[in-house]
Write a protein that holds these residues in place. Structure first.
Motif, short mmCIF file in Angstrom:
data_model
loop_
_atom_site.label_atom_id
_atom_site.label_comp_id
_atom_site.label_asym_id
_atom_site.label_seq_id
_atom_site.Cartn_x
_atom_site.Cartn_y
_atom_site.Cartn_z
N MET A 189 0.83 -1.20 0.00
CA MET A 189 0.00 0.00 0.00
C MET A 189 0.87 1.26 0.00
SD MET A 189 -2.96 -1.16 2.70
CE MET A 189 -3.65 0.49 2.76
N LEU A 190 1.94 1.24 0.81
CA LEU A 190 2.84 2.40 0.83
C LEU A 190 3.51 2.60 -0.53
CD1 LEU A 190 4.55 2.00 4.33
CD2 LEU A 190 2.88 3.72 3.64
N LEU A 191 3.90 1.49 -1.17
CA LEU A 191 4.51 1.61 -2.50
C LEU A 191 3.53 2.21 -3.50
CD1 LEU A 191 6.60 -1.66 -2.98
CD2 LEU A 191 7.43 0.65 -2.53
N ARG A 192 2.27 1.74 -3.45
CA ARG A 192 1.28 2.30 -4.37
C ARG A 192 1.06 3.78 -4.12
NH1 ARG A 192 -1.33 -2.79 -3.60
NH2 ARG A 192 -2.63 -1.91 -1.95
N HIS A 193 0.99 4.16 -2.83
CA HIS A 193 0.80 5.57 -2.51
C HIS A 193 1.99 6.40 -2.97
CE1 HIS A 193 -2.21 4.40 0.88
NE2 HIS A 193 -2.75 4.36 -0.29
N ASP A 194 3.20 5.85 -2.77
CA ASP A 194 4.40 6.57 -3.23
C ASP A 194 4.39 6.73 -4.75
OD1 ASP A 194 5.32 6.84 -0.68
OD2 ASP A 194 6.65 5.10 -0.76
N ASN A 195 3.98 5.67 -5.46
CA ASN A 195 3.91 5.77 -6.92
C ASN A 195 2.87 6.79 -7.35
OD1 ASN A 195 5.88 3.81 -7.25
ND2 ASN A 195 4.41 2.14 -7.39
N GLU A 196 1.72 6.78 -6.66
CA GLU A 196 0.68 7.76 -7.01
C GLU A 196 1.16 9.18 -6.74
OE1 GLU A 196 -2.64 6.56 -4.72
OE2 GLU A 196 -3.10 4.79 -5.95
N ARG A 197 1.86 9.37 -5.61
CA ARG A 197 2.38 10.71 -5.33
C ARG A 197 3.42 11.12 -6.36
NH1 ARG A 197 2.07 9.09 0.22
NH2 ARG A 197 4.23 8.39 0.14
N ALA A 198 4.29 10.17 -6.76
CA ALA A 198 5.30 10.50 -7.76
C ALA A 198 4.66 10.85 -9.10
CB ALA A 198 6.26 9.31 -7.93
N ILE A 199 3.63 10.10 -9.49
CA ILE A 199 2.94 10.40 -10.74
C ILE A 199 2.25 11.76 -10.66
CG2 ILE A 199 1.04 9.68 -12.23
CD1 ILE A 199 1.77 6.78 -11.54
N ALA A 200 1.59 12.03 -9.52
CA ALA A 200 0.92 13.33 -9.37
C ALA A 200 1.93 14.47 -9.38
CB ALA A 200 0.12 13.34 -8.07
N ARG A 201 3.08 14.27 -8.70
CA ARG A 201 4.11 15.30 -8.68
C ARG A 201 4.65 15.55 -10.09
NH1 ARG A 201 7.62 12.83 -5.88
NH2 ARG A 201 6.58 13.23 -3.89
N ARG A 202 4.85 14.47 -10.84
CA ARG A 202 5.33 14.63 -12.22
C ARG A 202 4.31 15.36 -13.07
NH1 ARG A 202 6.45 9.74 -16.55
NH2 ARG A 202 6.98 11.07 -18.32
N ALA A 203 3.02 15.02 -12.89
CA ALA A 203 1.98 15.69 -13.67
C ALA A 203 1.92 17.18 -13.35
CB ALA A 203 0.63 15.03 -13.39
#
Length: 259
Positions: free
Chosen positions: A133-147
């Motif tokens: 779950m933490l990995l998914r949240h980190d990936n989502e945050r990274a994608i949102a930050r990149r966007a």
């Protein structure tokens, strides 16, 4: 950490009790085969081993059942006088005391170890789930930050090249034209909300109609040669650059006159 489910590690259903019956029969047959060699020595040894194995695989209740059944069979068949229940002497007393005591100690220790093992597996499973779950949240945050970064870059790009800006086109994630009547914020007087897939910029009106039609048929990132009207007369070929921006609002192609 207190885990209540740790005591429920053993399998349920009829399979444990089928294993109990098989273990008792096998232990009795093995002891019968050994009886001509060892006689009345260790009459309950095979049943103790069977109870320990049943405890390891199926839990405390089936193991206790094997112990009780084994006690009766061992006392009846392998303690002299054989096959008699009306005589209870010192040998029977020793068997009744020693066999259950030793077997109970063994199966109790195995039960505690199995509960501890199951508890550790449960905790590891929960930890693995939380880690994923933490990995998914980190990936989502990274994608949102990149966007967000791409959105800021797009806005800076439009502001910087406002006068050279020809058009912007919105794409689906698979690269096909998507919007129809889409809207986006304007930059320095550039209007991005139109009832079409292409939003024009300040130099859009100067582009030759055939090139406009070509852009409507398909636009891709890279260099383009575009005919743009000049103040001196006929149109002239101009090197243009098309760049792709991936933002949280979607993917955009921006076409501008090259530097």
């Amino acid at each position: 950490m207190h885990v209540q489910n740790a005591r429920r590690w053993a399998p349920r259903g009829t399979r444990p009790w089928i294993a109990v019956a098989a273990a008792v029969v096998i232990a009795a047959v093995v002891r019968l085969l050994l009886h001509p060699l060892i006689g009345p020595v260790m009459p309950s040894a095979t049943f103790g081993v069977a109870a320990a194995l049943i405890e390891y695989y199926f839990g405390l209740a089936p193991a206790a059942t094997v112990m009780v059944l084994g006690l009766g069979i061992a006392d009846y068949l392998f303690v002299p006088p054989y096959a008699q229940i009306d005589v209870f002497d010192r040998r029977d007393l020793i068997l009744v005391i020693s066999y259950p005591l030793i077997t109970l100690i063994i199966i109790t220790l195995i039960e505690r170890l199995r509960r501890a093992q199951f508890r550790a597996e449960l905790i590891a499973s929960v930890a693995q789930s939380r880690y994923e779950m933490l990995l998914r949240h980190d990936n989502e945050r990274a994608i949102a930050r990149r966007a967000v970064d791409e959105t800021h870059r797009l806005l800076r790009h439009l502001a910087q090249h406002n006068k050279a800006f020809i058009l912007i086109q919105a794409l689906e994630r698979n690269g096909a034209v998507a919007i129809n009547g889409a809207s986006a914020p304007g930059i320095a007087g550039v209007r991005l909300a139109l009832p079409s897939e292409i939003a024009p910029g300040p130099r859009y009106a100067d582009v030759h109609p055939e090139d406009i039609q070509r852009f409507w048929n398909g636009l891709w990132p890279g260099s383009h040669r575009v005919r743009i009207a000049s103040s001196n007369g006929p149109s002239k070929l101009v090197d243009c650059i098309c760049e792709r921006f991936t933002t949280h609002a979607g993917d955009f192609l921006v076409l501008r006159i090259g530097d």
